[in-house]
Scaffold this active site. Structure first.
Site, mmCIF file in Angstrom:
data_model
loop_
_atom_site.group_PDB
_atom_site.id
_atom_site.type_symbol
_atom_site.label_atom_id
_atom_site.label_comp_id
_atom_site.label_asym_id
_atom_site.label_seq_id
_atom_site.Cartn_x
_atom_site.Cartn_y
_atom_site.Cartn_z
ATOM 1 N N THR A 269 -38.931 69.205 -3.709
ATOM 2 C CA THR A 269 -37.653 70.362 -2.835
ATOM 3 C C THR A 269 -37.762 70.033 -1.479
ATOM 4 O O THR A 269 -37.312 69.018 -1.128
ATOM 5 C CB THR A 269 -38.199 71.718 -3.505
ATOM 6 N N LYS B 75 -45.962 68.811 -6.312
ATOM 7 C CA LYS B 75 -45.128 69.051 -5.355
ATOM 8 C C LYS B 75 -45.588 70.359 -4.463
ATOM 9 O O LYS B 75 -46.363 71.162 -5.057
ATOM 10 C CB LYS B 75 -43.733 69.406 -5.942
ATOM 11 N N THR C 260 -42.874 75.940 -3.828
ATOM 12 C CA THR C 260 -44.029 76.603 -4.766
ATOM 13 C C THR C 260 -44.898 75.171 -5.150
ATOM 14 O O THR C 260 -44.449 73.920 -5.134
ATOM 15 C CB THR C 260 -43.517 77.185 -5.894
ATOM 16 N N ASN D 200 -38.277 78.043 8.326
ATOM 17 C CA ASN D 200 -38.360 79.238 7.428
ATOM 18 C C ASN D 200 -37.596 80.654 7.815
ATOM 19 O O ASN D 200 -37.415 81.667 7.392
ATOM 20 C CB ASN D 200 -39.811 79.552 7.215
ATOM 21 N N SER E 1 -29.653 81.404 7.492
ATOM 22 C CA SER E 1 -28.662 81.869 8.624
ATOM 23 C C SER E 1 -27.960 80.747 9.189
ATOM 24 O O SER E 1 -28.044 79.607 9.050
ATOM 25 C CB SER E 1 -29.685 82.617 9.603
#
Lengths: 387, 387
Positions: B131, B153, B164, B382, B387
């Site tokens: 990801t 991953k 994750t 993060n 935004s």
């Protein structure tokens, strides 16, 4: 840091008092002033003055006694200057870089010019103990007889960024020492021990309460309420003034038992991903749930029926997220409303990001923790410190 | 995140096998695939395939059953496509944003084009499960009979940043299921449970081991060593590839008991101030001592005689800092040597910031934790996520 001058601040009373109480860091590597302070409280149990310096915290310096005699020398010289009966009546307190030697000789020479909180406004003393703090922190309450005044410093939870948390509380109410200590321990547990800028605990944290006893006695409950209020006020100011803090996050947890509620609240307030999202005004609610679930671990009964709210909006209930586009907009609005310029040299408002977690399965636990967001400014301040 | 396409990856065996083992997140809000996976392990205990998607983690979506039927539908469709006896033979696994509904219909339609690790190189599957990972993560070991291959991953410890940690291990050695589970649980404890990018645990973490059993049996010790090595290798790659990671920090703690050693090592690896200093190549050793002392709390016997080293240099011993200008220069050099470009799309080297803490008072505890520094890039990734 090289630019920050060392400042000495003195708090002195007219008479020695045994109406004193103190709470120190629980760090296994406490600084020399903390070690000396613990001894004062255990032995003579009387104080008449406090001497505080910033810039160097006197923690594990390359002295054969770990900085203790440096602190003691300073106390002895101040006692002489103030004509006190004994150096034992002086509580030393230092904040600043860890591992450096205290320049005792220069400090002794500078003592006569130290800012003194003996009389008048507490503002100069509140300014005197600042390090990376952007503004002085004061709080006060009037009592039916007498007054309670507190000053604090702190911008990160730990130095060497010169940001250890120190707090000095002065009052003239006449209450016995054992009661003062019990009340202070309780007040600290609910206030200073329920804030976190970065989860880092310093080697020098000190909260000390001194009472002259010159005003009359007040009901215990009245003083306790005032003490809680002043500590809560100062603790909130410390978070608001945190290094790089753009948002203060208030996490209120109910349910379970109180230790569990507190550990969940602390986990949320210290979760880097949730803190980063808040910094970006992003109501990234999955991160809140993830952190609550991490803190609960396999305590499934507390997870079942858990309800989470941000800014009064229910975002999780009945095991599902409760979100829609309009609610997300309101959540973003709540975050933006609570944001502040983290460079500002005064507190712009007292607004917080309001996070509520109601654990499932009943339980009367309760905890409120104040934390800060995680901003690029925080990292810059702490990464570029000496480079 | 909107730019990241959802990818489906399939791992399939020729025959069903009961030589399977799995370790899942201990988060109290596990995703639907974890809940289904736990049931598979407890009930049929046989697997023949794994279906993995990125982008949406299927954790607490607004489905009446919390996403379970979405996962089950996908398993059933894959079973049909591969002509498996039952959907129970398929382990589902998802990573990605929390709280969203899985687009099951589109996923079922895409199944025939899924990347399949049935044969040939594991690289496409390792790429398929990525990801925010900047590079695919693989590790393998040859055994006296057969082979062990793993893909993983993970770039932060938690999604919604789609990061994750997932790991799939494939082998053909013939070892019984109970032994595989014991060995996997142990290997995970020492490897994947001893890394931290941000201390955030996800709701979807899964490590699964499947063995076809088609090669012969190998000595238990031989397989265990290989399993430890492959898990350690993949775990280190996950940290190296952490969001914004510029330095990998290896914290080795000895002394006390092992749970204490591990908690000290984790505290150091997760200390924001120490992590920030490392990001800035600043050997700010006071922050290390502060964090060790915080983790030890009042366990004074472990603090007395504590020795700390960075890059092989003793920086704290006998209750004092052991520093000089030349040593500080060497420490800075050690940090710079271990730094890497956190934007790079390949691992540049395997160097680490080497932190050793020897607790006082004897004790045979031991723990090694791998962590990452805290960079402005981490916060940017993060905070600016949506935004």
């Amino acid at each position: 840091m090289g630019e920050l001058p060392m400042r000495l601040t003195v708090i002195s009373l007219e008479e020695p008092t045994d109406r004193v109480a103190a709470v120190f860091t629980s760090n296994a590597f406490p600084g020399a002033p903390v070690r000396v302070g613990r001894r004062r409280m255990a032995e003579s149990g009387k104080l008449q003055a406090v001497v505080i310096n910033n810039k160097i915290s006197n923690v594990s310096p390359p002295d054969s006694d770990g900085g203790v005699s440096a602190s003691e020398t300073l106390c002895a010289e101040l006692a002489k200057q103030l004509s006190l009966e004994s150096a034992e009546l002086v509580l030393p307190s230092s904040t600043g870089v860890i591992g450096w030697r205290l320049p005792v000789k220069e400090m002794v020479a500078a003592l006569p010019q130290a800012e003194d909180l003996a009389t008048g406004s507490a503002v100069p003393a509140a300014k005197g103990i600042m390090t990376t703090d952007r503004y002085p922190k004061l709080a006060a309450r009037e009592l039916s007889q007498g007054r309670l005044v507190g000053i604090a410093k702190g911008a990160g939870m730990i130095e060497p960024n010169m940001a250890t948390m120190l707090c000095f509380l002065l009052t003239d109410v006449d209450l016995p020492r054992t009661e003062l200590q019990t009340m202070l321990t309780e007040a600290v547990a609910d206030t200073f021990n329920c804030i976190s800028v970065d989860g880092d605990e310093s080697t020098s944290d000190t909260v000390a309460l001194l009472s002259s006893g010159q005003a009359g006695p007040v009901p215990k409950e009245e003083f306790q309420a005032a003490l809680q209020a002043v500590c809560a006020d100062l603790a909130a100011q410390v978070v608001r003034n945190g290094e790089g803090t753009g948002h203060v996050i208030r996490v209120a947890v109910t349910g379970g038992d109180t230790p569990t509620a507190r550990s969940v609240a602390k986990a949320v307030a210290n979760g880097p991903l949730f803190k980063s999202a808040i910094a970006g005004n992003d109501p990234n609610v999955g991160r809140l749930i993830g952190k609550v679930g991490q803190a609960l671990g396999s305590a499934a009964s507390l997870a079942d029926g858990c309800v989470c709210r941000i800014g009064g909006e229910t975002i999780f209930a009945e095991g599902q997220f409760q979100l829609d586009t309009e609610k997300e907009k309101r959540l973003s609005g709540h975050l933006k409303f609570a944001s502040a310029d983290c460079e500002s040299s005064y507190p712009q408002h007292r607004r917080v990001v309001d996070v509520e977690v109601m654990l499932g399965g009943g339980g009367s636990g309760k905890a409120v923790v104040l934390g800060s967001d995680l901003t690029t400014e925080y990292v810059k301040i702490n990464a570029d410190y000496r480079s």
